[in-house]
Design a protein around this motif. Structure first.
Motif, PDB file in Angstrom:
ATOM      1  N   GLY A 197      -3.242 -48.879  50.493  1.00  0.00           N
ATOM      2  CA  GLY A 197      -4.687 -48.746  50.612  1.00  0.00           C
ATOM      3  C   GLY A 197      -5.307 -48.451  49.266  1.00  0.00           C
ATOM      4  N   GLY A 235     -12.526 -48.215  47.965  1.00  0.00           N
ATOM      5  CA  GLY A 235     -13.323 -49.412  47.804  1.00  0.00           C
ATOM      6  C   GLY A 235     -14.760 -49.113  47.424  1.00  0.00           C
ATOM      7  N   THR A 282     -15.981 -46.583  50.511  1.00  0.00           N
ATOM      8  CA  THR A 282     -15.106 -47.060  51.579  1.00  0.00           C
ATOM      9  C   THR A 282     -13.637 -46.877  51.211  1.00  0.00           C
ATOM     10  OG1 THR A 282     -15.172 -49.296  50.651  1.00  0.00           O
ATOM     11  CG2 THR A 282     -16.786 -48.764  52.386  1.00  0.00           C
ATOM     12  N   TRP A 340     -10.077 -49.088  51.922  1.00  0.00           N
ATOM     13  CA  TRP A 340      -9.532 -50.350  52.417  1.00  0.00           C
ATOM     14  C   TRP A 340      -8.036 -50.158  52.684  1.00  0.00           C
ATOM     15  CZ3 TRP A 340     -12.075 -55.509  50.939  1.00  0.00           C
ATOM     16  CH2 TRP A 340     -13.458 -55.348  50.802  1.00  0.00           C
ATOM     17  N   VAL A 381      -6.105 -57.072  55.667  1.00  0.00           N
ATOM     18  CA  VAL A 381      -6.783 -55.945  55.036  1.00  0.00           C
ATOM     19  C   VAL A 381      -7.996 -55.606  55.885  1.00  0.00           C
ATOM     20  CG1 VAL A 381      -7.989 -55.097  52.986  1.00  0.00           C
ATOM     21  CG2 VAL A 381      -6.025 -56.621  52.731  1.00  0.00           C
ATOM     22  N   ARG A 382      -8.163 -54.304  56.180  1.00  0.00           N
ATOM     23  CA  ARG A 382      -9.272 -53.829  56.995  1.00  0.00           C
ATOM     24  C   ARG A 382      -9.964 -52.668  56.283  1.00  0.00           C
ATOM     25  NH1 ARG A 382      -8.150 -55.582  62.506  1.00  0.00           N
ATOM     26  NH2 ARG A 382      -6.029 -56.410  62.656  1.00  0.00           N
ATOM     27  N   ILE A 383     -11.205 -52.418  56.643  1.00  0.00           N
ATOM     28  CA  ILE A 383     -11.980 -51.333  56.049  1.00  0.00           C
ATOM     29  C   ILE A 383     -12.069 -50.185  57.046  1.00  0.00           C
ATOM     30  CG2 ILE A 383     -14.203 -50.658  55.059  1.00  0.00           C
ATOM     31  CD1 ILE A 383     -14.637 -53.591  54.304  1.00  0.00           C
ATOM     32  N   SER A 433     -12.043 -51.835  60.674  1.00  0.00           N
ATOM     33  CA  SER A 433     -12.827 -53.041  60.940  1.00  0.00           C
ATOM     34  C   SER A 433     -11.914 -54.190  61.336  1.00  0.00           C
ATOM     35  CB  SER A 433     -13.602 -53.428  59.677  1.00  0.00           C
ATOM     36  OG  SER A 433     -12.705 -53.914  58.682  1.00  0.00           O
ATOM     37  N   LEU A 455     -10.971 -57.442  43.794  1.00  0.00           N
ATOM     38  CA  LEU A 455      -9.878 -56.878  44.572  1.00  0.00           C
ATOM     39  C   LEU A 455      -8.600 -57.621  44.193  1.00  0.00           C
ATOM     40  CD1 LEU A 455      -8.759 -55.115  46.974  1.00  0.00           C
ATOM     41  CD2 LEU A 455      -9.132 -57.146  48.405  1.00  0.00           C
ATOM     42  N   GLU A 488     -18.524 -57.104  49.411  1.00  0.00           N
ATOM     43  CA  GLU A 488     -17.844 -58.058  50.280  1.00  0.00           C
ATOM     44  C   GLU A 488     -16.918 -58.964  49.482  1.00  0.00           C
ATOM     45  OE1 GLU A 488     -20.562 -60.230  52.677  1.00  0.00           O
ATOM     46  OE2 GLU A 488     -21.337 -58.447  53.715  1.00  0.00           O
TER      47      GLU A 488
END
Length: 373
Positions: free
Chosen positions: A48, A51, A55, A57, A65-67, A74, A104, A126
């Motif tokens: 992880g 972010g 956030t 991630w 990959v999720r937030i 997410s 990223l 994003e």
């Protein structure tokens, strides 16, 4: 990520929790009063990163990959599940944002087992999938000891950890061989050239027979490493072969070039009759496997505000034991050891949020935050 020769993957028997015994101290009272608060469930969380906009991630080993939000994780913001495999110790192994959150970076093994570092542009928080490009690749001769952690250092460069290539006992001698990227920590400038640039002050630039990308060497499987947000010191959890787990260190003032000894040394001990290199940098801490600890999971120096008694302590764990432990390190020496008295499961990684608070990832699915009790 596991490295015992009797286990070839981070699944199966290593999921059993066992007791870890430190070699330098008996069990101690908790050094801070903490609890682990489960904030989400993931499918095999592996890494992880902090972010944009505060956030966090979370990477899942199978390739998503999720937030992390107030109500869990997410939907995937990235999905490369058709490009990777979880055979052996492979998969999506690392994620990192550059300091400006403009890109990223992901670290994964492709379907052939090759380690790959890819870059994505980020706009308004994003991911921009169409901007994807490959920065660096490295062939892997075996499906274990891939390393795969990535972090940006205080200097703004990208650091990449690769294991020695796998099997057992470093059969190709990669740890001490400067003509390979395996068994090393690399330092590159991912946006300074195509596909990347090499910082001019890297320690082996222009040295014959050495790779310019290398920052440090003599590592077996530096599964998780971090930079102290307060001091800039580098701390590396390097997984041992059969007897010793170690945590290595380099001060923020380091010019690179540290030789952490593998495979001549395992921790402070000659490995299979090896001779200690003259330039060996011994670990700042080691522990044996008499308590069946099997695979150190490096963590972070705590720089958050929620747990005052934990400030400045290095928090780490072991994949087979799961107990969260601490080290106090002053002037390159361990001055105190602690047991936080909480069990994180099969701890595979830690995540440092932008505010310095720490999250603990267990391969079984738990994403937990370290909170004051």
């Amino acid at each position: 990520m596991t490295v015992r020769t009797r286990s070839s993957a981070i699944i199966g028997a290593l999921f059993l929790a066992v007791t870890l015994t430190l070699t330098t101290a008996s069990a101690e009272e908790p050094s801070a009063q903490v609890v682990l608060t489960e904030v989400a469930r993931a499918q095999g969380p592996s890494a992880g990163a902090a972010g944009p906009d505060g956030t966090v991630w979370i990477a899942e080993r199978a390739g998503t990959v999720r937030i992390l939000g107030d109500y869990g994780l997410s939907d995937p913001v990235l999905d490369i599940t058709d490009e990777t495999t979880t055979d052996g110790e492979r998969g999506l192994l690392g994620v990192a944002f550059d300091p400006e959150f403009a890109h990223l970076y992901i670290s994964y093994t492709d379907l052939e087992g090759t380690s790959v570092i890819d870059e994505f542009a980020v706009a308004d928080g994003e991911l921009q999938p169409d901007t994807r490009r490959t920065v660096l690749t490295q062939d892997q001769p075996y499906p274990n000891h891939n390393g795969g952690d990535i972090k940006f250092g205080p200097d703004g460069y990208l650091y990449i950890a690769f294991g020695d290539g796998g099997s057992g006992g470093d059969p190709h001698g990669n740890g001490q061989n400067l003509d390979t990227l395996l068994g090393k920590i690399l330092r590159i400038d991912p946006t300074g050239g195509e596909p990347y640039a090499i910082p001019a002050d890297n320690p082996f630039v222009a040295e014959e027979g050495a790779k310019d990308e290398i920052w440090a060497y003599g590592l077996r499987n530096p599964w998780r490493f971090s930079f102290d947000a307060g001091t800039g010191d580098l701390l590396i959890g390097d997984v041992g072969q059969s007897e010793w787990e170690e945590i290595d260190r380099a001060p923020a003032s380091s010019k690179g070039g540290e030789n952490y000894g593998w495979s001549s040394m395992e921790g402070n001990h000659p490995f299979r009759g090896g001779t200690e290199p003259a330039n060996h940098v011994p670990p700042v801490h080691e522990y044996d496997r008499s308590g069946l600890g099997c695979s150190v999971t490096g963590g972070f120096v705590y720089r958050g505000e929620a747990i005052a008694d934990l400030a400045g302590s290095y928090v780490y764990s072991d994949y087979c034991d799961g107990t969260l432990r601490t080290l106090k390190i002053e002037n390159g020496e361990v001055t105190g050891e602690g047991d936080l008295g909480v069990q994180g499961g099969e701890v595979i990684s830690f995540v440092e949020a932008g505010d310095g608070e720490l999250y603990v990832l267990a391969i079984g699915g738990a994403v937990s935050r370290l909170d004051p009790a």
